[in-house]
Each structure stands twice: as C-alpha cells, then as structure tokens.
Design an enzyme around this catalytic site. Sequence first.
Site, PDB file in Angstrom:
ATOM      1  N   CYS A 110      58.557  44.007  15.855  1.00  0.00           N
ATOM      2  CA  CYS A 110      57.904  45.020  15.036  1.00  0.00           C
ATOM      3  C   CYS A 110      56.388  44.857  15.117  1.00  0.00           C
ATOM      4  O   CYS A 110      55.884  43.789  15.443  1.00  0.00           O
ATOM      5  CB  CYS A 110      58.334  44.873  13.588  1.00  0.00           C
ATOM      6  SG  CYS A 110      58.006  43.226  12.976  1.00  0.00           S
TER       7      CYS A 110
ATOM      8  N   CYS B 106      54.490  41.983  13.563  1.00  0.00           N
ATOM      9  CA  CYS B 106      54.466  40.651  14.189  1.00  0.00           C
ATOM     10  C   CYS B 106      53.090  40.365  14.780  1.00  0.00           C
ATOM     11  O   CYS B 106      52.692  39.207  14.914  1.00  0.00           O
ATOM     12  CB  CYS B 106      55.491  40.560  15.319  1.00  0.00           C
ATOM     13  SG  CYS B 106      57.136  41.055  14.844  1.00  0.00           S
TER      14      CYS B 106
ATOM     15  N   ASP C 122      32.324  28.410  67.243  1.00  0.00           N
ATOM     16  CA  ASP C 122      31.407  27.379  66.786  1.00  0.00           C
ATOM     17  C   ASP C 122      31.995  26.052  67.289  1.00  0.00           C
ATOM     18  O   ASP C 122      33.208  25.929  67.401  1.00  0.00           O
ATOM     19  CB  ASP C 122      31.351  27.420  65.260  1.00  0.00           C
ATOM     20  CG  ASP C 122      30.369  26.416  64.717  1.00  0.00           C
ATOM     21  OD1 ASP C 122      29.262  26.336  65.281  1.00  0.00           O
ATOM     22  OD2 ASP C 122      30.699  25.714  63.749  1.00  0.00           O
TER      23      ASP C 122
ATOM     24  N   ASP D  13      29.040  29.389  58.483  1.00  0.00           N
ATOM     25  CA  ASP D  13      28.926  30.482  59.445  1.00  0.00           C
ATOM     26  C   ASP D  13      29.075  31.852  58.796  1.00  0.00           C
ATOM     27  O   ASP D  13      29.226  32.844  59.494  1.00  0.00           O
ATOM     28  CB  ASP D  13      30.006  30.326  60.525  1.00  0.00           C
ATOM     29  CG  ASP D  13      29.941  28.968  61.179  1.00  0.00           C
ATOM     30  OD1 ASP D  13      28.827  28.490  61.385  1.00  0.00           O
ATOM     31  OD2 ASP D  13      31.000  28.393  61.463  1.00  0.00           O
TER      32      ASP D  13
END
Lengths: 767, 117
Positions: free
Chosen positions: A37, A40, A453, A656
């Site tokens: 409800c 609550c 790389d 990078d």
Amino acid sequence: MSKAIHEKKHNQHGEADHDDKHPENLQKDFIIEGAGCASCVGKIESALKKVPGVTQAEMNFAQRTVSVRGSAGAQDLIKAVEQAGYKAKSSNADNDNDALNEKEKADQALYKTLMRDMSIALALGIPLMIYGLVGGSMTVSTTSEQLVWLVVGLLTLSVMIFSGKHFYIGAWKSFTNHSANMDTLIALGTGTAWLYSMVVVFFPDLVPVMARHVYFEATAMIIGLINLGLALELKARGRTSEAIKRLIGLQPKTARVIRNDKEIDIAIADVLLDDIVRVRPGEKVPVDGEVTEGHSAVDESMLTGEPMPVEKAIGDLIVAGTINKSGSILFKATRVGKDTALAQIINMVKRAQNSKPSIGRMADIISAYFVPAVMIIAVISALVWLNFGPEPTIAFAIVSATTVLIIACPCALGLATPMSVMVGIGKAAEAGVLIRNGESLQTASKITAMILDKTGTITLGKPKVTDIKLANNFTEKNVMQLVASLESGSEHPLALAIVESAKEQGVKLLKVNNFNAIAGQGVEAEVDGKQLFFGNEKLMHEHGIDLANYIETAQQLASDAKTPMYFAVDNQFAAIIAVADPIKEDSISAIKRLQKAGIRVIMLTGDNRETAKAVAKKVGIDEFFAEVLPEEKSKKVQDLQREGEIVGMTGDGINDAPALAMADVGFAIGTGTDVAIESADITLMRGSLHGLADAIAVSKATLRNIKQNLFGAFIYNVAGIPFAAGVLYPFFGLLLSPVVAGAAMAFSSLTVVSNANRLRFFKAKEH
Amino acid sequence: MLIINIAGLLLIGLIVWWFWLYKPKDAQLVNNDDVIVLENGNYSPSRIKLPANKSVTLEFLRKDASPCAEMLLIPKLKISETLPLNKASKIVLPAMIAGEYDFHCQMQMYRGQIVVD
C-alpha cells in the site's frame, strides 16, 4: 582492473552514483518486496532515514524501488527495511538472467501462438487449395455454389479474425497514425482477396461471368504461411543472440559469503560490496573482487579468449564469470551487480549489437518509404490490368494487386543489417574482442594500415631478465642472489626487473651494506662480505675490471633489443645480465596474419632507434618510427590518413588515447579483463595481437554477410514486385499466385535471419 | 472505365498525402515518467512534445510480443534500447535543442516522433 570503466559515475538509466570521494552522496538502490500500500512508503523511508549516515531516502512506490543517499552500509539499510516489516534487495542485482528467462518465456509463448494460428489457417487453406488444384470449381455460378462459398467465406473470416487479427489491428492502428508497416500490406492483400470473393458470392451479377472466381484459399493460405514464417523467424532470431546468452549464463546464481564468521550461500543479488566471498575449486567467481586469502589458477578464457589459466594470489583482482581451477580462495567483493566487468561487457555488447553501421542506412531510408510505395504500385498494377489486360480484367487486377501487396517484404530489407551485426559482434565478443558499435565494425573491415605501439602492445611492457652470460665459474643462482640483493634498494625499472626475476626463481635476498649509486655508471655495495659492482662498461673500467672477452657478447645482446649490464664481484668479472621488454609470444605470428591480410603494419615507439630497429626486425615490420613523443603519435596517424590509408591504431588505451581517437579505428589492448576503454572503438580483452586480426576477420565476414543479405533483399523485392504485378504475363503468360507470393514473403525474411546465423560458424582464428 | 481510372489516381494521391505529406499538428505534451505504450505495432502516443534544453525520463511499455517491437531506437540521440515485454523501461533523454527526433523499431516499421520546442 579497468580504468575508464570504473570511472563512470552514472549511466543514462540513472543508476547508482558511486561517489567514493563524498560518501554522503553515495547512492544505493534497493528493490522493496512486500510493500502493498502507498502508506508503506512513509514507513520504509522513515526507517531508512533513521539509519546513521543516511542523508536521503526516497521510495518509488510504482516501481517498488528505493534510493538511499549517504554513507550507511548496504547491510544496515537492508536490516532497517526488514525491521520495518518488508524485504529489500540490492537493485544492482543480476537482472540479465531474469530478463533473459522472461524473454525466452515470452518468445516461447509467441511461438506457440503463431504455430497455433498457422495450423488453423492452413487447416482451411490447404484443403481449399488442393480442391482448386485438382480441378474443383472455384467459381460462383449457381445458388448452391453461392451458399457453399458463403459458408467457406465465413469460415475464412473466422480464420482472419482468429489467426490474423494481429495483422488487421496493427494495420488499422498504423493507418490512424499515418504510418504503414508489414501488417498494412498483409491486411490489405488478404482483405482485398476476401472482399472481392465475398462480392462474387453475394453479387455475382456485378462481375463478368469469367471473373466470378473466389480467392478464399489465398486469404487463408497467406495468413497461415506468414504466421509460419514469423514463428520460424522467431526461432532463428533466438539463435542470433546466442553469444550474449552465453555471456549472461556465465554469472552464477549464488555466492558463498562469510557473514558473522559463518559461510552461507546467498543469491547473487544479495552480495554486497566488501563481502568476503569464498570460491572453491571448480566454482565460478560470483562478483568482482580482490583476493584476500589463498591462491589459485583462474580460467578467464570465457571473457578474454586467453586459453591459459591465470595465477591469482593475495591482492590480485578476480572477475565474475571466470572459473576457479585449483585452490580455494577468499576474496573481498569490490564490484557487484551491474558494476562487475562481466555485467559491463554484457551491457556493452548488447548496445553494440543494437547499433547499425552506415552500410544499412540506404536500406533504412528505403524501408521507411517502402510500404506506401508498394501500395501505390499495387494500385497502378490494378489500373494497368483493368485498362489493358485480357478478360476478365477485374479478376486479373485483383490478383495482381493482392500479389504485389503480399510479395513485397520490407522486413527482409530491415533485418538484413541488424541481424548480421548482432551475430558478428557477439562472435567477436566470444573471441575476447569488444566492438563498440556497428560503425566501428564496418570501418574495421576496411583498414589498410595498422599502427602498433611497441611497449605493451608488441612487447609485454614489463622488462624482464632475458640473458645471463656467466664468467669465471660463477653460477646463475649465486649471481642472481647477489645482483638482486644489490638492486633491491634501487627503484630503477631495470632493477625492478632483476629483483622480480630473482623472486620468481625463489632466490632469498641478502643484506646490503654501503649501497652507492654512481650516476651514469651503475651501483656498488657490499653483500655477504663481498664488494659488488653492477652497471655499464664505464663502471667496470673505473675499477679496472677486464671486459675484453665479453664486449662482443654485450654488443650482440644490444643489437637484439636488449640492455646488457655488467656484474663484478670483488673486482672479478662475474656475468653479463641482459634485460629487455620481451616480445609477446604470438606477436610475430599475429603481425604476419595482418600483413597476409594485405594490411600495412607500422610500429611506433618512444624508444631509441636501435631498440626499435631490433624489435621491428624481430617481428617482421619494415616500417617503424622511433623516438616518437606521446603527443606526436596522433600526428603519425594523421600523416597516414593523408596518404589515403584507413588507419587502425593499437595501443594501451591510456597513454595512446589521442592517437586512438584520431585513428579510423582505435584498438585498445587490455590485459586480462580490462574492458570498455573509452577512447577505443575496439577493445581486445586479451593481450595478444591476434585479437586485431580476429577483429578484422570478423568485421570482414560480417560486412560480407550484410552485403549478401542486402543484395538478396533488394533483388527479391526488385524482381518479385514486378513479377507479381504481371510484367511477365504479356511475354510468357506467367502470373504469380497470391499463395506463392505469401510463401515467398514469409520465407524471405527467414532467409535473411538464417544467413546471418551462418556467421555463428565463422572461425576467427586462422593462425 | 474513366471513373475507375480517376478513382485509382485519387487513391494514389490519397496514399501519398496520408502517409507522406500529412503533418500532424498536435503533439501530445508529456512529462517526466509518462508512459508510452507500444501495442499492436504502434506507439501511443506516437507524437510527443517535450520542452527544449531539459532532460526528461520517459517510460516505454512494450505490450507487443512481436520481436519487431523489441528494439527502440532514437538515432539522433544515439539511443538504442531493448524493451522487455510487459515491463516499463525508463529511457533518459538528454536535454535537447528544438527540433524533431524520430524514434522507431529496428526496421522502422513502427514509428513515432518527439517534437522538442
């Protein structure tokens, strides 16, 4: 663990903020059970607000969720809700599994409905069609025929209502919305056939004798066949999401946590941050965390594609979904629910699967205008038959218009791209390759140049002792013990490499006295009563140590991309120790794969030219740039782009980042389960460069598949619609039956989905 | 025959107008947490009005079991979401500048529009 992914503070669903710096702002979301409800709400909110550290508690009654802000622990909050008479669980819970189960249930239910609808429609359509094929009269010329066909017409109407109502309701709703879709075509096609037939039944005199033909069988058959097509398509679509299902399935349902000094099994949704979790051998890791006790080998292959188990000891991070292979371990939960790496991978893959590459844009534009265009073609076709066709023109006009409406299939066009993307991105994820979206997938298939790389990409990024050349009867163990002890006080990366290497060998370090670092030369110290020197040629010369026989060996090592250092004990030369950043085991074969695929491979590094040259030579790269400053990397990408190359850039995703963003496709190499690096289009969860070749291979295969699908769908519609309109009739007397058109339409989208499914069998690895 | 031909051409004109040229004037103004229902291949409301420069959370409730209805795409906002069946999904729209933003299913058969002004 992943950097960028954990920095994400919130997403578009407004999920919890994990603001570590301001605990008063920390948000925790819970699902509340037992709140029936509206009153609550106040009770739960006030119970939560009473918990020390809570600054705000707000409940959404409609959704039965509550958001709490503050520094209070999740366990205390749950307890407070329980004391108020309700139940609470973390809303970060694993909802993927539930969602998947619900979806499968819904699909199963829809499949059953479609099959039932199909059976009912075909139960009427097939006997009618057979009756017509064996020469039964399908015309209305007598009153008794009128009566019989009226009954059949009403039966067809009930089939339309029962098995085809979704088409008619959908068509009507679309119409009122000024839009048109597949339902519109089916409803118009079947509706026209039925309506015409009913006119023939009720008012046969209104149509010429030759045209008093009924088409009830067409209506029933089309509805049956299209429902069958949809059902089969639903099944096939289910298979396209297998990869994501597999990922979702990796998460275990329960976890064993230690609470109040007891080990208890709880649902995965109830695991909280900082819980201590036990994982026994053979079990799946339930959430992400940091090992606090024990050590084990963990199989991460399901996430990273890395076949070898990874050793985990105290302090190491482990992630949900991986499997503990050997020892029992305890770990502290650091990421739970939707924050785990696995959950984020699932989320990312799902999003990527839903995105479209630009190749599908044309099909999208066409499908947006498709249905009204087909309706216009149907009207034109009917008019042409009425004006220029043979008798009975009205029957020909009705048949051609119906067939045009039914054969046209915008679904095949619309499905062509997304279905392949779905399977392709899923397939890549299985190989440990996370593709951010459909566009990245498409561009990856066109890459002509790949920049790699060096450090951390081609090499491991961790210097290691590679060679120990002994002299004067010294043993390796002895040398390593002395050198490692000597270097244990230094913070130089090369020194760290030596100490690490000694530790791996189980060497015990000795006490160091009078340590002295000599700038530009090396170090000296007293260990175990011996005077030690470790450094370059100059250091040895200074102390009169003869290197004549060893210079050549050292030069050889240097030309091999290694850094040689000399070691002497009590003025006697003992060994050359070479340290290098080793090349990853499979870098050479992976680079070869890229080159074999016709891709220009270029290496970039900040290292000196000698080392760069040696590494490039070793891995078979002809083009390299050395001494490149980090900020110059993106310029190199631009230079290549200016040359007309489509550039892929591979790096670690952090240093990078600008170059990755500048490249046409940025690949971030993760280690282990580093995922979703923000600057990258594609993240390789495994450190191996084979991921690059795999990603490109999957992209190419997916693009090929999309093209096949688009081509098939275009050709089908471009050829099918004129055929249905009757363009072949004047030349060959051929006119398509609406029933055949219905079957063709139903199976054309199924063909697209099935072709996309073929991608599931694609094997990315060819090394 | 002439009447039939004229009727046919009028029908074509009607199709063009109804599906392509017609511009609905009114878009329904929605607020935070208003629910857009997807049922029988249609979004309802399908044309929604939102204020400019303000983030809004909309809920989409899919009641259509067909797999076509599963995806919701708003291409201009780069939003693509899976809508679970019979369960509202919250979609957070970022603050938008004035303009029209189409939303649709994956195949663009089911369509709707957000009008921001």
